[in-house]
Motif scaffolding. Structure first.
Motif, short mmCIF file in Angstrom:
data_model
loop_
_atom_site.label_atom_id
_atom_site.label_comp_id
_atom_site.label_asym_id
_atom_site.label_seq_id
_atom_site.Cartn_x
_atom_site.Cartn_y
_atom_site.Cartn_z
N ARG A 181 0.83 -1.20 0.00
CA ARG A 181 0.00 0.00 0.00
C ARG A 181 0.87 1.26 0.00
O ARG A 181 0.64 2.20 -0.75
CB ARG A 181 -0.88 -0.03 1.25
CG ARG A 181 -1.96 1.01 1.29
CD ARG A 181 -2.87 0.75 2.49
NE ARG A 181 -3.80 1.85 2.64
CZ ARG A 181 -4.97 1.92 2.03
NH1 ARG A 181 -5.35 0.94 1.25
NH2 ARG A 181 -5.76 2.97 2.18
N ILE A 185 1.79 4.25 -2.86
CA ILE A 185 1.67 5.68 -2.60
C ILE A 185 2.98 6.39 -2.92
O ILE A 185 3.00 7.43 -3.59
CB ILE A 185 1.28 5.93 -1.13
CG1 ILE A 185 -0.16 5.48 -0.88
CG2 ILE A 185 1.46 7.40 -0.77
CD1 ILE A 185 -0.58 5.50 0.58
N ARG A 194 1.17 12.61 -13.06
CA ARG A 194 0.10 11.63 -13.26
C ARG A 194 -1.22 12.36 -13.13
O ARG A 194 -1.33 13.38 -12.43
CB ARG A 194 0.20 10.49 -12.25
CG ARG A 194 0.17 10.95 -10.83
CD ARG A 194 0.28 9.82 -9.85
NE ARG A 194 0.48 10.35 -8.51
CZ ARG A 194 -0.46 10.93 -7.78
NH1 ARG A 194 -1.67 11.06 -8.26
NH2 ARG A 194 -0.19 11.41 -6.58
N PRO A 197 -4.46 8.90 -9.12
CA PRO A 197 -3.66 8.00 -8.28
C PRO A 197 -3.73 6.55 -8.79
O PRO A 197 -4.71 6.18 -9.44
CB PRO A 197 -4.34 8.09 -6.91
CG PRO A 197 -5.36 9.16 -7.00
CD PRO A 197 -5.68 9.36 -8.44
N LEU A 200 -5.52 1.59 -5.23
CA LEU A 200 -5.06 1.26 -3.89
C LEU A 200 -6.07 0.34 -3.22
O LEU A 200 -5.77 -0.36 -2.26
CB LEU A 200 -4.94 2.55 -3.09
CG LEU A 200 -3.85 2.67 -2.05
CD1 LEU A 200 -2.49 2.56 -2.68
CD2 LEU A 200 -3.98 4.01 -1.35
N ARG A 201 -7.26 0.36 -3.76
CA ARG A 201 -8.39 -0.25 -3.06
C ARG A 201 -8.21 -1.74 -2.79
O ARG A 201 -8.69 -2.25 -1.79
CB ARG A 201 -9.68 -0.04 -3.85
CG ARG A 201 -10.08 1.41 -3.93
CD ARG A 201 -11.46 1.58 -4.56
NE ARG A 201 -11.68 2.98 -4.93
CZ ARG A 201 -11.97 3.94 -4.07
NH1 ARG A 201 -12.08 3.66 -2.78
NH2 ARG A 201 -12.13 5.19 -4.47
N ASP A 206 -7.67 -0.22 6.22
CA ASP A 206 -8.33 0.13 7.48
C ASP A 206 -8.71 -1.05 8.35
O ASP A 206 -8.25 -1.18 9.47
CB ASP A 206 -9.57 0.95 7.14
CG ASP A 206 -10.13 1.62 8.38
OD1 ASP A 206 -11.34 1.81 8.44
OD2 ASP A 206 -9.33 1.92 9.28
N ARG B 149 -6.42 12.09 -2.35
CA ARG B 149 -7.04 10.89 -2.93
C ARG B 149 -7.98 10.28 -1.90
O ARG B 149 -7.72 10.28 -0.69
CB ARG B 149 -5.96 9.89 -3.35
CG ARG B 149 -5.03 9.47 -2.25
CD ARG B 149 -3.75 8.86 -2.79
NE ARG B 149 -4.04 7.61 -3.47
CZ ARG B 149 -3.15 6.95 -4.20
NH1 ARG B 149 -1.92 7.44 -4.37
NH2 ARG B 149 -3.47 5.84 -4.80
N ASP B 150 -9.08 9.73 -2.36
CA ASP B 150 -10.14 9.37 -1.42
C ASP B 150 -10.08 7.93 -0.95
O ASP B 150 -10.97 7.47 -0.24
CB ASP B 150 -11.52 9.69 -2.02
CG ASP B 150 -11.78 8.87 -3.25
OD1 ASP B 150 -10.88 8.10 -3.64
OD2 ASP B 150 -12.88 8.99 -3.83
N ASP B 151 -9.02 7.21 -1.32
CA ASP B 151 -8.91 5.84 -0.84
C ASP B 151 -7.99 5.73 0.39
O ASP B 151 -7.47 4.67 0.69
CB ASP B 151 -8.43 4.91 -1.96
CG ASP B 151 -7.25 5.49 -2.73
OD1 ASP B 151 -6.73 6.54 -2.29
OD2 ASP B 151 -6.86 4.91 -3.75
N LEU B 152 -7.84 6.85 1.09
CA LEU B 152 -6.98 6.84 2.26
C LEU B 152 -7.80 6.91 3.54
O LEU B 152 -8.88 7.49 3.56
CB LEU B 152 -6.03 8.04 2.22
CG LEU B 152 -5.03 8.06 1.07
CD1 LEU B 152 -4.35 9.41 0.99
CD2 LEU B 152 -4.02 6.94 1.25
N VAL B 153 -7.25 6.33 4.59
CA VAL B 153 -7.93 6.36 5.88
C VAL B 153 -6.99 6.91 6.95
O VAL B 153 -5.80 7.10 6.70
CB VAL B 153 -8.41 4.96 6.29
CG1 VAL B 153 -9.54 4.51 5.37
CG2 VAL B 153 -7.26 3.99 6.27
N LEU B 190 0.14 11.48 -2.36
CA LEU B 190 -1.16 11.49 -1.70
C LEU B 190 -2.20 12.35 -2.41
O LEU B 190 -3.40 12.19 -2.23
CB LEU B 190 -1.01 12.01 -0.26
CG LEU B 190 -0.21 11.12 0.70
CD1 LEU B 190 -0.13 11.77 2.07
CD2 LEU B 190 -0.85 9.75 0.80
#
Lengths: 224, 224
Positions: A181, A185, A194, A197, A200-201, A206, B149-153, B190
């Motif tokens: 992961r 990043i 780029r 992104p 990553l999913r 989490d 990016r919205d795939d981060l926690v 990020l």
DNA sequence: CTTAACCGGAGTTTGTAACTCCACTTAATT
DNA sequence: AATTAAGTGGAGTTACAAACTCCGGTTAAG
């Protein structure tokens, strides 16, 4: 391969040879899990032999570690060389990082040696010096081809690798793939530009982490 | 502020109070440099007092560490809250990371506590629980605004912060600002998208690093 | 001047890990 | 099957480090 430790070429007795193998196998596992601070008593226990037997076969801890990681280190050096034969220079760089890291993240002892531990010997340092130049080629190619930002140097990669493999070791027992992961990043940060992104999913995040983070930290000090 | 350690409210004798202050000051420096494994003998020496004096004032090592870092931890929590008042959500996030990291990178003891060391007590854990929600707000805002990016926690940030501050500690004695280089790279990873990398050239890199990297590694084990 | 609080730091305790020693066992050779 | 050198287990030794105690001597405070 007629292994022997003594000064002159007398083959080991059958049981001794058998034990030597058991010790090496056990040491591989123990050092991979616990790092190089692991006790030879722990190795002996894991091998199902007495400590005395370990010391009969290997003069001291350093010798055992030397015998054990000789390959591991120049395996990484070879990865860099063979990556250099790939046609796309960015893919080559990424492939190398993934390969090297997947080895170091799963093997704490190996990471500690590559990072320069007190147990590493001259022989291993030598192999380590083969890594840097090979990596440098990968970097320069990727920069020339316009993939990699050009304000990076070899040591940047040493450090980034150190950061990721350290994390990898800390989390390997709860989320073996978590390091990917952060490699993803960071690669997104290394690229010249780029528009979106990288995906990553599908990498762990989490759910595992929030519970695990505590145990990771607790695990950080005394091992096992 | 009439400091005292004893059960009942008798103010300390003048010299005792003076020494208490000397110990606290020295401990701050020693733990910042050497981390929480530093010996109370080292603290005493740095303070110019005997170990006995340290133990007279603080029942044990944990008590001293507790007294010392009580503030430090919730200072970080406050940073997160006050970052949340900034108008631009990306700037807020970046500002928070820089502030928090600049503290942890310069202070090994603080980093170890935030990372969850054996010496941290419930009182400190409590403060740490205040950090996470505040950071979460920063993250969500930056994601809503399309920067991050919205795939981060949240835990991603905990981990990235851990990685960077660990590096920061390792290199603080040879290149105090080196960690900023990797923060910049990671931030570039990020962000949702970008057409070029952020400026990196003015941050320290190769020259210092190649010599230093060895000493960093050697420094990694036994300190001072 | 008295005395309770304080001081220094040698010493004690505890713990750990590398490594040794030796009475006993066993594989190999004759 | 007898001989014996090689091998074995693991308790014990050595070394060292760090947390913490103890006490004879010192000093601030009333």
């Amino acid at each position: 391969m007629t292994t022997q430790t003594d000064y002159f070429d007398r083959p080991l007795r059958a049981d001794a040879e058998r034990n030597r193998a058991k010790i090496l196998d056990a040491a591989a596992i123990v050092f991979a899990d616990l790092g190089l601070e692991a006790t030879l008593d722990q190795v002996a226990a894991a091998a199902g032999v007495g400590v005395g037997t370990v010391y009969r076969r290997f003069p001291d801890k350093d010798a055992l570690i030397g015998a054990l990681f000789e390959n591991g280190v120049d395996e990484i050096a070879n990865l860099a060389s063979s990556a250099d034969t790939m046609e796309n220079s960015w893919d080559a760089l990424v492939w190398f990082l993934e390969q090297a890291l997947s080895r170091q993240c799963v093997n704490r002892g190996l990471r500690e040696i590559v990072a320069g531990s007190p147990y590493a010997e001259a022989r291993l340092d030598q192999a380590k010096c083969r890594i840097a130049p090979a990596v440098e080629l990968l970097i320069e190619r990727a920069q020339r081809d316009g993939y990699l930002r050009d304000d990076l140097v070899t040591t940047d990669f040493m450090i980034l690798e150190m950061m990721i493999s350290l994390l990898g070791n800390k989390t390997s027992h709860v989320a073996p793939d978590l390091w990917r992961r952060y490699l993803t990043i960071i690669l997104d940060g290394l690229v010249v530009s780029r528009s979106a992104p990288s995906v990553l999913r599908q990498l762990p995040a989490d759910s595992i982490m929030s519970d695990a983070l505590g145990s990771v930290h607790r695990h950080a000090r005394r091992h096992n």
